[in-house]
Design an enzyme around this catalytic site. Structure first.
Site, PDB file in Angstrom:
ATOM      1  N   ASN A  45       0.841  -1.196   0.000  1.00  0.00           N
ATOM      2  CA  ASN A  45       0.000   0.000   0.000  1.00  0.00           C
ATOM      3  C   ASN A  45       0.878   1.249   0.000  1.00  0.00           C
ATOM      4  O   ASN A  45       1.952   1.277   0.616  1.00  0.00           O
ATOM      5  CB  ASN A  45      -1.008  -0.001   1.154  1.00  0.00           C
ATOM      6  CG  ASN A  45      -0.408  -0.215   2.519  1.00  0.00           C
ATOM      7  OD1 ASN A  45       0.557  -0.941   2.689  1.00  0.00           O
ATOM      8  ND2 ASN A  45      -0.986   0.428   3.519  1.00  0.00           N
TER       9      ASN A  45
ATOM     10  N   CYS B  67      -4.202   0.702  -2.393  1.00  0.00           N
ATOM     11  CA  CYS B  67      -4.023  -0.553  -1.655  1.00  0.00           C
ATOM     12  C   CYS B  67      -2.983  -1.451  -2.318  1.00  0.00           C
ATOM     13  O   CYS B  67      -2.746  -1.375  -3.533  1.00  0.00           O
ATOM     14  CB  CYS B  67      -5.339  -1.310  -1.584  1.00  0.00           C
ATOM     15  SG  CYS B  67      -6.625  -0.490  -0.643  1.00  0.00           S
TER      16      CYS B  67
ATOM     17  N   GLU C  11      -3.097  -4.622  -3.050  1.00  0.00           N
ATOM     18  CA  GLU C  11      -3.631  -5.509  -4.093  1.00  0.00           C
ATOM     19  C   GLU C  11      -3.643  -4.807  -5.437  1.00  0.00           C
ATOM     20  O   GLU C  11      -3.298  -5.379  -6.475  1.00  0.00           O
ATOM     21  CB  GLU C  11      -5.071  -5.921  -3.786  1.00  0.00           C
ATOM     22  CG  GLU C  11      -5.278  -6.656  -2.502  1.00  0.00           C
ATOM     23  CD  GLU C  11      -5.599  -5.721  -1.343  1.00  0.00           C
ATOM     24  OE1 GLU C  11      -4.872  -4.724  -1.152  1.00  0.00           O
ATOM     25  OE2 GLU C  11      -6.555  -6.005  -0.613  1.00  0.00           O
TER      26      GLU C  11
ATOM     27  N   CYS D 157     -10.832  -2.754  -4.242  1.00  0.00           N
ATOM     28  CA  CYS D 157      -9.926  -3.832  -4.666  1.00  0.00           C
ATOM     29  C   CYS D 157     -10.707  -5.037  -5.164  1.00  0.00           C
ATOM     30  O   CYS D 157     -10.271  -5.724  -6.088  1.00  0.00           O
ATOM     31  CB  CYS D 157      -8.998  -4.227  -3.529  1.00  0.00           C
ATOM     32  SG  CYS D 157      -7.714  -2.988  -3.225  1.00  0.00           S
TER      33      CYS D 157
END
Ligand code: THU
Length: 136
Positions: free
Chosen positions: A43, A54, A56, A90
């Site tokens: 992140n 984030c 991901e 996400c």
């Protein structure tokens, strides 16, 4: 299904790179594509909080930039009592870019839970009919 150790360790290492001076909440992600290549993400926050990204999404966007198109496994890790659960934004990105991947939600002690993109987002936003939606 337990998380593969190499993928978990890649996500743990990525987590150490988190830039999280505001939340102090570090997250790591690692995605493996069909060729075996692993792309990582952490992140990255910003003083304008809403611009933060984030782990991901950093991993999946970098995967795209690296021309890796067939993700098979995605691991996300954070320091929580239970496994981390990705945010709504996400989930939408995972659905579009890693729809067929096994997604391992983990914590730093090594607890993991395997889920699918559809488990995370059963009724995703699409611009087109489901069967016409772009895939990776
Ligand atoms: N964060 C992630 O990186 N992934 C998640 O699944 C949830 C939240 C980050 C965003 C922000 O930098 C910090 O964790 C606190 O919300």
């Amino acid at each position: 299904m337990t998380v593969p150790e190499d993928l978990f360790q890649a996500a743990m290492a990525a987590r150490q790179r988190a830039y999280a001076p505001y939340s102090h909440f570090q997250v790591g992600a690692a995605v493996r594509d069909r060729s075996g290549a692993i792309t990582i993400g952490c992140n990255v926050e910003n003083a304008s909080y809403g611009l933060s990204c984030c782990a991901e999404r950093v991993a999946l966007f970098d995967m795209v930039a690296a021309l890796r198109t067939e993700p098979v496994e995605l691991c996300v890790v954070a320091d929580l009592p239970g496994v981390v659960s990705p945010c709504g934004a996400c989930r939408q990105v995972i659905y579009e870019l890693a729809r067929d991947a096994v997604i391992y939600l983990c914590n730093t002690t090594g607890q993991s839970r395997a889920v699918t993109a559809s488990d995370l987002l059963p009724f995703p936003f699409t611009l087109t009919r489901e069967e016409d939606a772009p895939r990776s």
